[in-house]
Design an enzyme around this catalytic site. Structure first.
Site, PDB file in Angstrom:
ATOM      1  N   HIS A  49       0.592  -0.925  -0.258  1.00 19.19           N
ATOM      2  CA  HIS A  49       0.294  -0.076   0.384  1.00 19.19           C
ATOM      3  C   HIS A  49       0.683   1.222  -0.260  1.00 19.19           C
ATOM      4  O   HIS A  49       1.848   0.903   0.117  1.00 19.19           O
ATOM      5  CB  HIS A  49      -0.906  -0.078   1.063  1.00 19.19           C
ATOM      6  CG  HIS A  49      -0.035   0.093   2.911  1.00 19.19           C
ATOM      7  ND1 HIS A  49      -0.249  -1.185   3.383  1.00 19.19           N
ATOM      8  CD2 HIS A  49       0.622   1.171   3.089  1.00 19.19           C
ATOM      9  CE1 HIS A  49       0.571  -0.723   4.437  1.00 19.19           C
ATOM     10  NE2 HIS A  49       0.968   0.678   4.492  1.00 19.19           N
TER      11      HIS A  49
HETATM   12  C1  T46 Z   1       3.361   0.536   6.956  1.00 28.53           C
HETATM   13  C2  T46 Z   1       3.532  -0.857   6.599  1.00 28.53           C
HETATM   14  C3  T46 Z   1       5.606  -0.557   7.085  1.00 28.53           C
HETATM   15  C4  T46 Z   1      -3.559  -1.245  13.860  1.00 28.53           C
HETATM   16  O1  T46 Z   1      -4.605  -1.290  14.793  1.00 28.53           O
HETATM   17  N1  T46 Z   1      -3.238   0.544  14.210  1.00 28.53           N
HETATM   18  C5  T46 Z   1      -2.143   0.273  13.864  1.00 28.53           C
HETATM   19  O2  T46 Z   1      -1.107   1.104  14.181  1.00 28.53           O
HETATM   20  C6  T46 Z   1      -1.231  -0.480  12.331  1.00 28.53           C
HETATM   21  C7  T46 Z   1      -0.471   0.137  11.858  1.00 28.53           C
HETATM   22  C8  T46 Z   1      -2.293  -1.224  11.931  1.00 28.53           C
HETATM   23  N2  T46 Z   1      -3.389  -1.104  13.070  1.00 28.53           N
HETATM   24  C9  T46 Z   1      -4.387  -3.040  12.798  1.00 28.53           C
HETATM   25  C10 T46 Z   1      -4.522  -2.601  11.091  1.00 28.53           C
HETATM   26  C11 T46 Z   1      -4.599  -4.104  10.174  1.00 28.53           C
HETATM   27  O3  T46 Z   1      -5.753  -4.624  10.817  1.00 28.53           O
HETATM   28  O4  T46 Z   1      -3.105  -3.942  12.459  1.00 28.53           O
HETATM   29  C12 T46 Z   1      -3.470  -5.028  11.456  1.00 28.53           C
HETATM   30  C13 T46 Z   1      -2.720  -5.147  10.035  1.00 28.53           C
HETATM   31  O5  T46 Z   1      -2.076  -3.852   9.485  1.00 28.53           O
HETATM   32  P1  T46 Z   1      -2.100  -3.814   7.858  1.00 28.53           P
HETATM   33  O6  T46 Z   1      -2.514  -4.767   7.562  1.00 28.53           O
HETATM   34  O7  T46 Z   1      -1.604  -2.156   7.767  1.00 28.53           O
HETATM   35  O8  T46 Z   1      -0.033  -3.954   8.358  1.00 28.53           O
HETATM   36  P2  T46 Z   1       1.464  -4.102   7.672  1.00 28.53           P
HETATM   37  O9  T46 Z   1       1.887  -4.554   8.056  1.00 28.53           O
HETATM   38  O10 T46 Z   1       0.293  -4.072   5.622  1.00 28.53           O
HETATM   39  O11 T46 Z   1       1.483  -2.524   7.129  1.00 28.53           O
HETATM   40  C14 T46 Z   1       2.106  -1.495   7.909  1.00 28.53           C
HETATM   41  C15 T46 Z   1       1.522   0.095   8.134  1.00 28.53           C
HETATM   42  O12 T46 Z   1      -0.394  -0.785   8.313  1.00 28.53           O
HETATM   43  C16 T46 Z   1       1.739   0.333   7.478  1.00 28.53           C
HETATM   44  O13 T46 Z   1       0.933   1.928   8.105  1.00 28.53           O
HETATM   45  O14 T46 Z   1       3.749   1.747   6.195  1.00 28.53           O
HETATM   46  O15 T46 Z   1       3.765  -1.407   8.558  1.00 28.53           O
END
Ligand code: T46
Length: 139
Positions: A49
Site C-alpha cells: 500500500h
Molecule cells: C506501513 C507498513 C510499513 C492498527 O490497529 N494500528 C496501527 O497502528 C497499525 C499500523 C495497524 N493496525 C491494525 C490494522 C490491521 O488490522 O493492524 C493490522 C495489520 O495492519 P496492516 O495490515 O496495515 O500492516 P502492514 O504490515 O501491511 O503495514 C504496516 C502499516 O499498517 C503501514 O502503515 O506503512 O507497516
C-alpha cells in the site's frame, strides 16, 4: 524517490549498545504513534500500500527484511538489517515488505495516529492518484 536511509548514532560501551530516537534530534517529525511487527512468516508480503499523508521511520531493531519501494516511476529493493539504520518513508511511496528473518522485529515511528482512510491499498488507484495529483497527467 522520497526515501532516505539515515544512520542512527549508537552509544556503545562494554555493557552493550543503545540508540535513542528523539524529536528534533534525529527525528524531524512529530511522533504520534509507534508500532512494531514481529513473528512475521518469511513467505508473506506485508505492506502493499501507500499512504496519502503519513511519514514514517522504519528500523529493523532485530533481524532483517526486504523492502520493495515504488514511486510509480521507479522501483527499488533494499535490505533493512541494521538497528543503527533508519528508513525514512515519505507519503505516497508504495511499499512492500518481504523475506522477513525469523527473528525480525520491525519498529515504525509515525507522524499520524492510525487512520485507515490514509491508506491507498490498490496499486491501480495509487498510479491514478500519482497521475492526477503529482504528475499532472490529464486523461
Ligand atoms: C506501513 C507498513 C510499513 C492498527 O490497529 N494500528 C496501527 O497502528 C497499525 C499500523 C495497524 N493496525 C491494525 C490494522 C490491521 O488490522 O493492524 C493490522 C495489520 O495492519 P496492516 O495490515 O496495515 O500492516 P502492514 O504490515 O501491511 O503495514 C504496516 C502499516 O499498517 C503501514 O502503515 O506503512 O507497516
Amino acid at each position: 524517490m522520497d526515501i532516505k536511509l539515515i544512520r542512527l548514532q549508537t552509544h556503545g560501551d562494554e555493557r552493550g549498545s543503545l540508540i535513542s530516537l528523539e524529536h528534533n534530534s534525529n527525528i524531524h517529525f512529530d511522533i504520534k504513534r509507534v508500532y512494531y511487527m514481529f513473528n512475521t512468516r518469511d513467505d508473506v508480503r506485508r505492506g502493499c500500500h501507500a499512504h496519502r499523508h503519513l511519514k514514517q521511520l522504519v528500523v529493523a531493531v532485530r533481524g532483517s527484511c526486504r523492502f520493495t519501494l515504488d514511486n510509480g516511476q521507479e522501483r527499488i529493493e533494499l535490505l533493512l538489517d541494521n538497528p543503527a539504520q533508519g528508513l525514512l518513508l515519505d507519503s505516497m511511496i508504495w511499499r512492500e515488505m518481504h523475506e522477513f528473518s525469523e527473528d525480525c522485529v520491525l519498529m515504525v515511528l509515525a507522524d499520524q495516529v492510525y487512520d485507515e482512510t490514509d491508506y491507498v491499498r490498490s496499486y491501480n488507484d495509487y498510479i491514478e492518484i500519482m497521475k492526477r495529483e503529482f504528475w499532472n497527467v490529464t486523461a
